[in-house]
Motif scaffolding. Structure first.
Motif, PDB file in Angstrom:
ATOM      1  N   UNK A 184       0.817  -1.216   0.000  1.00 37.46           N
ATOM      2  CA  UNK A 184       0.000   0.000   0.000  1.00 37.46           C
ATOM      3  C   UNK A 184       0.848   1.262   0.000  1.00 37.46           C
ATOM      4  N   UNK A 185       2.045   1.198   0.592  1.00 38.19           N
ATOM      5  CA  UNK A 185       2.920   2.364   0.554  1.00 38.19           C
ATOM      6  C   UNK A 185       3.452   2.612  -0.850  1.00 38.19           C
ATOM      7  N   UNK A 186       3.420   1.592  -1.692  1.00 37.50           N
ATOM      8  CA  UNK A 186       3.967   1.704  -3.043  1.00 37.50           C
ATOM      9  C   UNK A 186       2.894   1.702  -4.119  1.00 37.50           C
ATOM     10  N   UNK A 187       1.714   1.164  -3.824  1.00 37.33           N
ATOM     11  CA  UNK A 187       0.696   1.004  -4.868  1.00 37.33           C
ATOM     12  C   UNK A 187      -0.619   1.693  -4.534  1.00 37.33           C
ATOM     13  N   UNK A 188      -0.663   2.441  -3.430  1.00 38.66           N
ATOM     14  CA  UNK A 188      -1.876   3.189  -3.097  1.00 38.66           C
ATOM     15  C   UNK A 188      -3.071   2.290  -2.904  1.00 38.66           C
ATOM     16  N   UNK A 189      -4.121   2.541  -3.651  1.00 40.17           N
ATOM     17  CA  UNK A 189      -5.377   1.796  -3.505  1.00 40.17           C
ATOM     18  C   UNK A 189      -5.434   0.527  -4.351  1.00 40.17           C
ATOM     19  N   UNK A 190      -4.376   0.216  -5.055  1.00 36.28           N
ATOM     20  CA  UNK A 190      -4.358  -1.024  -5.832  1.00 36.28           C
ATOM     21  C   UNK A 190      -4.441  -2.211  -4.888  1.00 36.28           C
ATOM     22  N   UNK A 191      -5.388  -3.129  -5.077  1.00 37.60           N
ATOM     23  CA  UNK A 191      -5.560  -4.250  -4.126  1.00 37.60           C
ATOM     24  C   UNK A 191      -4.271  -5.052  -3.960  1.00 37.60           C
ATOM     25  N   UNK A 192      -3.922  -5.404  -2.727  1.00 34.70           N
ATOM     26  CA  UNK A 192      -2.705  -6.202  -2.494  1.00 34.70           C
ATOM     27  C   UNK A 192      -2.808  -7.554  -3.174  1.00 34.70           C
ATOM     28  N   UNK A 193      -1.739  -8.024  -3.780  1.00 36.21           N
ATOM     29  CA  UNK A 193      -1.778  -9.336  -4.448  1.00 36.21           C
ATOM     30  C   UNK A 193      -1.842 -10.475  -3.437  1.00 36.21           C
ATOM     31  N   UNK A 194      -2.356 -11.598  -3.886  1.00 39.45           N
ATOM     32  CA  UNK A 194      -2.425 -12.797  -3.047  1.00 39.45           C
ATOM     33  C   UNK A 194      -1.200 -13.675  -3.222  1.00 39.45           C
TER      34      UNK A 194
END
Length: 527
Positions: free
Chosen positions: A482-492
């Protein structure tokens, strides 16, 4: 009934479910002192019985105080628990209880009486010895045979390494096979579940250069002879009294029984209430001393090798180490006595006169795999002035002419180091990032992780992002993303992360600090 568990306690239980769904070994749950292992044990036991009503659980440990503490924690969390105690020290033998809290010394010969058992949970698992001859091993072997090889064993500990050396789940003689869950002490402090431990520079330092080593630890008799010196004891106690002003509960670790009593007497000379607890202290007297200490009626307790595990006194806000040790586990356990939270307690001051922090490093980065070097350099010797015979440095009399050597000299260092107790207390350095590479990292038997390598000029620093793990490693990976991709959902998965690298912000600098032999990335700075 649902127990009220903290997130990491819930994660520990879930990690055990995940482990047993995929593996058949004996896992470890690693949780720092003061983070509530007893509540995890209660929660796991409660859920096991809820799922299968006839599940029988045996909870083993070695200290009667721990047996009582764990039993009471179970009843507070689950008042209707079908629980009992088997302990000679507690004068109870509830051998048929469905949930049985037992002392290994009392029950190790009675596997046939225990009979059916599904789960064995071992608290303070680091105390298990190496060989197959110990009480735990023979008892568990019999119990497993009685239960047709279906027995499941789980170890709970704050220190997943033996007190001499080596990880508990490594080596040909291991009882435990894996670490199913491990929550770092630094995270627990940063999240407010434990209080910080802070070092203070001391002028007095014990010199144990002439003390021999056996089994990876200082030889006890020689250590006490070297350390128990009146002039040094008085110097150290003067510093304890000075730094202890305004602190209410002092716990002092000493190098032997006589040493503990001498330190106690020196503290009393300053008008401070102090008592001593050793392995020889009668039970009722020991209980009275510790009760007064926990209640704040007694300011200081000195001890020799008895309050390193299973001792719960949250108000302890000063720890003095007058016990040099080469054991990583013992060092962490001693410091861990001060990390519990208590009302009015901001931190715990640690005065290390024994050089343990310099020897082992911060408690959150210690290396339990470290072994004593073979031979430890040139053998320590001394030459008899009467007959010129070469003797080992620990000899008290010459092996040839019986000349009596003078006692070892304990030096007071002109300036002692103030070593960091936590890695965050080590000054970190910012490094400009000139390049970044990402790669999938696979380790046999473990979920994959994303290895991120930062190029900082000619230096390289790496971190591992654990998207496919559970619990806190996964939570940390989500925060990293989240610190690097903002609101992009975290990968699984790692592969999913690798497909989205072009959407990540890249740091222009990272903050790096030493972590044992390696470096740790403490922070990142973005444009």
């Amino acid at each position: 009934m649902t127990l009220s568990l903290r997130p990491y306690q819930r994660a520990a239980i879930e990690a055990l479910y995940d482990y047993f769904s995929a593996s058949s070994g004996n896992p470890l749950v690693v949780m720092p002192t003061g983070t509530g292992k007893s509540l995890c044990i209660a929660g796991f036991t409660r859920e096991a019985i809820a799922a299968y009503g006839d599940t029988r659980v045996l909870i083993l440990t070695h200290v009667k105080e721990l047996i009582q503490q764990n039993f009471m924690a179970m009843l507070r969390a689950w008042p209707e628990a079908p629980a009992g105690i088997y302990s000679a020290g507690l004068s109870r033998r509830d051998i048929h209880a469905q949930i049985l809290f037992a002392g290994i010394q009392s029950i190790h010969r009675h596997a046939r009486q225990v009979q059916r058992c599904d789960l064995v949970l071992i608290d303070e698992a680091h105390l298990l010895g190496r060989g197959d001859s110990g009480m735990y091993r023979s008892f568990l072997a019999q119990l497993n045979e009685i239960n047709a090889g279906l027995l499941k064993v789980v170890g709970f500990t704050a220190t997943p390494y033996r007190l001499d050396s080596g990880m508990l789940h490594e080596g040909k003689d291991r009882l435990f096979t894996d670490i199913a869950f491990d929550v770092p002490v630094l995270e627990m402090i940063q999240q407010g579940y434990l209080c910080p431990v802070v070092p203070k520079q001391t002028s007095t330092q014990l010199d144990v250069g002439g003390v021999g080593t056996r089994g990876g630890e200082f030889i006890a008799k020689d250590l006490e002879a070297a350390v128990d010196r009146d002039e040094v004891t008085r110097a150290a106690v003067a510093e304890i009294v000075q730094h202890g002003e305004g602190r209410g509960s002092w716990l002092v670790f000493c190098s032997g029984v006589a040493h503990a009593r001498h330190v106690r007497d020196a503290i009393r000379e300053h008008g401070i209430s102090a008592e001593t607890v050793t392995g020889d202290t009668p039970g009722p007297e020991r209980d009275g001393i510790l009760a007064a200490f926990k209640a704040g009626r007694l300011r200081c307790v000195t001890n020799a090798n008895v309050l390193t595990t299973g001792f719960d006194a949250p108000g302890t806000d000063l720890i003095a180490l007058l016990r040099p040790t080469k054991s990583v586990g013992l060092y962490v356990q001693m410091v861990g006595r001060g990390t519990r939270l208590a009302e009015g307690k901001d931190d715990c001051l640690v005065l290390d006169f024994a050089g343990n922090t310099a020897r082992h490093g911060p408690i959150d980065t210690v290396d339990g795999r470290k072994k004593e070097p073979a031979g430890d350099g040139e053998a320590p010797i001394k030459v008899c002035p009467e007959c010129q015979t070469i003797n080992h440095a620990s000899a008290r009399h010459c092996i040839e002419c019986d000349h009596e050597f003078p006692p070892p000299v304990v030096k007071v260092a002109p300036q002692a180091a103030s070593n960091a107790l936590l890695s965050t207390q080590i000054q970190a350095a910012w490094c400009d990032v000139t390049g970044i590479t990402y790669a999938r990292h696979d380790k046999p038997g473990k979920p994959a992780s994303l290895r991120v390598t930062y190029e900082c000029g000619l230096a390289r620093h790496s971190e591992w992002v654990c998207f496919e793990h559970t619990g806190f490693p996964r939570d940390k990976a989500v925060g990293w993303w989240r610190r690097r991709a903002g609101n992009l959902p975290p990968p699984s998965t790692v592969n999913e992360a690798l497909e989205q690298l072009d959407q990540l912000r890249r740091p222009i600098a990272i903050q790096v600090r030493p972590a044992g032999q390696y470096t740790e990335i403490a922070a990142a700075r973005f444009v």
